[in-house]
Design a protein around this motif. Sequence first.
Motif, PDB file in Angstrom:
ATOM      1  N   LYS A  16       0.959  -1.294   0.152  1.00  0.00           N
ATOM      2  CA  LYS A  16       0.086   0.007  -0.040  1.00  0.00           C
ATOM      3  C   LYS A  16       0.841   1.193  -0.139  1.00  0.00           C
ATOM      4  O   LYS A  16       0.643   2.342  -0.763  1.00  0.00           O
ATOM      5  N   LYS A  17       1.984   1.188   0.823  1.00  0.00           N
ATOM      6  CA  LYS A  17       2.915   2.369   0.747  1.00  0.00           C
ATOM      7  C   LYS A  17       3.642   2.636  -0.497  1.00  0.00           C
ATOM      8  O   LYS A  17       3.484   3.715  -0.973  1.00  0.00           O
ATOM      9  N   THR A  36       5.314 -11.736  -8.010  1.00  0.00           N
ATOM     10  CA  THR A  36       5.607 -11.235  -9.533  1.00  0.00           C
ATOM     11  C   THR A  36       4.756  -9.973  -9.679  1.00  0.00           C
ATOM     12  O   THR A  36       3.892  -9.452  -9.171  1.00  0.00           O
ATOM     13  N   ARG A  37       5.075  -9.265 -10.873  1.00  0.00           N
ATOM     14  CA  ARG A  37       4.334  -8.172 -10.983  1.00  0.00           C
ATOM     15  C   ARG A  37       2.853  -8.060 -11.329  1.00  0.00           C
ATOM     16  O   ARG A  37       1.916  -7.446 -10.691  1.00  0.00           O
ATOM     17  N   ASN A  38       2.333  -9.327 -11.691  1.00  0.00           N
ATOM     18  CA  ASN A  38       0.975  -9.773 -11.882  1.00  0.00           C
ATOM     19  C   ASN A  38       0.335  -9.865 -10.819  1.00  0.00           C
ATOM     20  O   ASN A  38      -0.713  -9.874 -10.406  1.00  0.00           O
ATOM     21  N   ALA A  39       1.081 -10.638  -9.589  1.00  0.00           N
ATOM     22  CA  ALA A  39       0.568 -10.767  -8.099  1.00  0.00           C
ATOM     23  C   ALA A  39       0.436  -9.461  -7.775  1.00  0.00           C
ATOM     24  O   ALA A  39      -0.641  -9.204  -6.888  1.00  0.00           O
ATOM     25  N   VAL A  44      -3.327  -5.307  -5.840  1.00  0.00           N
ATOM     26  CA  VAL A  44      -3.874  -3.932  -5.817  1.00  0.00           C
ATOM     27  C   VAL A  44      -5.426  -3.857  -6.083  1.00  0.00           C
ATOM     28  O   VAL A  44      -5.974  -3.061  -5.599  1.00  0.00           O
ATOM     29  N   HIS A  45      -5.774  -4.609  -7.089  1.00  0.00           N
ATOM     30  CA  HIS A  45      -7.104  -4.644  -7.498  1.00  0.00           C
ATOM     31  C   HIS A  45      -8.249  -5.192  -6.394  1.00  0.00           C
ATOM     32  O   HIS A  45      -9.297  -4.699  -6.163  1.00  0.00           O
ATOM     33  N   ARG A  46      -7.825  -6.230  -5.744  1.00  0.00           N
ATOM     34  CA  ARG A  46      -8.547  -6.953  -4.701  1.00  0.00           C
ATOM     35  C   ARG A  46      -8.424  -6.065  -3.469  1.00  0.00           C
ATOM     36  O   ARG A  46      -9.547  -6.030  -2.782  1.00  0.00           O
TER      37      ARG A  46
END
Length: 182
Positions: A16-17, A36-39, A44-46
């Motif tokens: 978050k920070k 990973t970037r996708n994780a 972030v979306h969740r």
Amino acid sequence: MNEAGAWTEERVELLKKLWSDGLSASQIAAELGSVTRNAVIGKVHRLGLSGRAKSAAQPAAPRSNAPRKAPARSPSHPMAGAASAPTRGAHALAPDFAVEVESAVEASPLPSEDVVIPFSERVTIMDLREYMCRWPMGDPTTPEFRFCGARSQTGLPYCSHHARIAYQPAADRRRDRSKARA
């Protein structure tokens, strides 16, 4: 997710920070490690993290309202200006259609009824040839279905009458639609 990349409370707070600081998902993944970037994007979306600051690498530049000038281009074909030069390659046999300029005075109104073509001159799909008009006539589900069969215009699938119906100028189509709405 494996143990090394598990989303613990500390990792979520760090995510978050870093997200609010404007780091990219790739940068956050590298900072967190074993994720990973996708994780990062998924988390972030969740979490519903949408608003964020702009990163220092991408400062927001003020946009001017002045219109952009189109960049000057060179001709796309080196022989475009040479009309007297011989044509070579795949374009040698390409038809050279002259642009027709229609005036409002010369435009003749389209006939309201279809041209009557004798049934004996109409052709089936088996009799249809390259030079024949392919305008369908009748119901395709019946045995009486045929094609116009008249001599087609060069480069077009239709005779002159059916080409006028099929290829209407955009201005005429707009005018016809506005009449239908009224």
